[in-house]
Design an enzyme around this catalytic site. Sequence first.
Site, PDB file in Angstrom:
ATOM      1  N   TYR A 164      38.648  60.641  52.548  1.00  0.00           N
ATOM      2  CA  TYR A 164      37.967  59.386  52.836  1.00  0.00           C
ATOM      3  C   TYR A 164      37.208  59.510  54.170  1.00  0.00           C
ATOM      4  CZ  TYR A 164      41.150  57.300  49.358  1.00  0.00           C
ATOM      5  OH  TYR A 164      41.856  56.998  48.218  1.00  0.00           O
ATOM      6  N   PRO A 211      43.302  47.358  42.567  1.00  0.00           N
ATOM      7  CA  PRO A 211      43.788  46.222  41.769  1.00  0.00           C
ATOM      8  C   PRO A 211      42.768  45.096  41.650  1.00  0.00           C
ATOM      9  CG  PRO A 211      44.766  46.165  43.950  1.00  0.00           C
ATOM     10  CD  PRO A 211      44.043  47.487  43.837  1.00  0.00           C
ATOM     11  N   SER A 236      37.675  47.205  42.975  1.00  0.00           N
ATOM     12  CA  SER A 236      36.689  47.493  44.025  1.00  0.00           C
ATOM     13  C   SER A 236      35.801  46.298  44.365  1.00  0.00           C
ATOM     14  CB  SER A 236      35.825  48.698  43.611  1.00  0.00           C
ATOM     15  OG  SER A 236      36.641  49.811  43.329  1.00  0.00           O
ATOM     16  N   GLY A 237      36.401  45.113  44.329  1.00  0.00           N
ATOM     17  CA  GLY A 237      35.688  43.906  44.756  1.00  0.00           C
ATOM     18  C   GLY A 237      35.284  42.977  43.633  1.00  0.00           C
ATOM     19  N   LEU A 238      35.251  43.464  42.384  1.00  0.00           N
ATOM     20  CA  LEU A 238      34.799  42.637  41.272  1.00  0.00           C
ATOM     21  C   LEU A 238      35.696  41.432  41.042  1.00  0.00           C
ATOM     22  CD1 LEU A 238      33.714  45.350  38.688  1.00  0.00           C
ATOM     23  CD2 LEU A 238      32.235  43.616  39.704  1.00  0.00           C
ATOM     24  N   LEU A 239      36.995  41.558  41.343  1.00  0.00           N
ATOM     25  CA  LEU A 239      37.941  40.491  41.072  1.00  0.00           C
ATOM     26  C   LEU A 239      38.377  39.760  42.338  1.00  0.00           C
ATOM     27  CD1 LEU A 239      40.136  42.217  38.320  1.00  0.00           C
ATOM     28  CD2 LEU A 239      38.190  40.657  38.032  1.00  0.00           C
ATOM     29  N   THR A 240      37.522  39.731  43.333  1.00  0.00           N
ATOM     30  CA  THR A 240      37.852  39.003  44.557  1.00  0.00           C
ATOM     31  C   THR A 240      37.529  37.520  44.460  1.00  0.00           C
ATOM     32  OG1 THR A 240      35.659  39.443  45.486  1.00  0.00           O
ATOM     33  CG2 THR A 240      37.427  41.023  46.015  1.00  0.00           C
ATOM     34  N   GLY A 241      36.649  37.157  43.504  1.00  0.00           N
ATOM     35  CA  GLY A 241      36.192  35.773  43.428  1.00  0.00           C
ATOM     36  C   GLY A 241      34.981  35.514  44.296  1.00  0.00           C
TER      37      GLY A 241
END
Length: 361
Positions: free
Chosen positions: A66, A219, A222-227
């Site tokens: 990373y 989980p 990568s940001g799609l499910l942050t709202g």
Amino acid sequence: MSNTSFPTRPLGRTDMSITRVGFGAWAVGGADWAAGWGAQDDSLSVAAIRHAVERGINWIDTAAVYGLGHSEEIVRAALKELAPSQRPYVFTKCGLVWDEHDRRAAPRRVGAAASIRREAEASLRRLGVERIDLYQMHWPSGDGAPIDEYWQALLDLKQAGKVRAIGLSNHNVAQLEDAERLGHVDTLQPPFSAIRRDAAADLLPWCAAHGTGVIVYSPMQSGLLTGHFNAERAGQLAPDDWRSRDAEFQGANLRRNLALAEALKPVAERHGSTVAATAVAWTLAWRGVSGAIVGARAPAQVDGWLGAATMELDADDMAEIAAVIETRGVGTGPASPARQAGAALPLVDERNSGLNGLNLP
């Protein structure tokens, strides 16, 4: 660090108990490498890690690759002023070797024992620790080294006291079986989210049956499910942000994924929490999952998902989310723990693996 106010779970058969969420340090590695998230503010990254630890998170997951060593250096800077009793567990990974003369080139998968030993020493120096709490093989080797070679190298490092526990990341059940015959696999790190659910079919049951701890990555996909993500933001991702090239952030996939994020809102509201925390809590509701790795690049982002450390989704919540997944045709894999038994899906498809897509969690 064992003195945390958050609930903890045993990490497999190791002597570590971890908070249900841990700090993921992929994004803080910065730009100027093949799978960067764009430019980062190192001072904010350090502040985010310290904030997570101060709030009670007791583990950090990073990797040598990373930022090509930079993430491990950021972790060291964040932990530098902490007393030993306050220091979280530090997990890192090996097996991806980069070219210092071409930082943008995709790193090579290397499993040679000599390389693993060199990488371990380099990570110890960058992290500023005498022992790594969990050392994981990042991907199956691509240099011809059999799993016996690199797994024995990790077992030897554990025996020598260089590392406390050892694990595999992005490996399938057959590979887990091969390693287990040589020596116990302490942990597995697979991708797992309400969008990418394949690990639930075979990996989670295998780990539960073998006393192997599981820390899942991405989980929130990568940001799609942050709202907080939308189509406009997806279209504005910088060229040096790997997500701008990922299929889940484009076209019909993006529309389905955002519809799922929207459907998480009523569940979050019932629990007085955020969509981000709900997405993470969804992964923690599956048998076999010890904890979830969640990234942040600023203290405020930590606060957005910290509720997952105590949030418990019930059967009705999981069924509601499963219905949306199935109706919308979101992602792949079992939609709920009730549908887990009898499924048989692979974890890693080499044609769409992280290395080919420059997605290196």
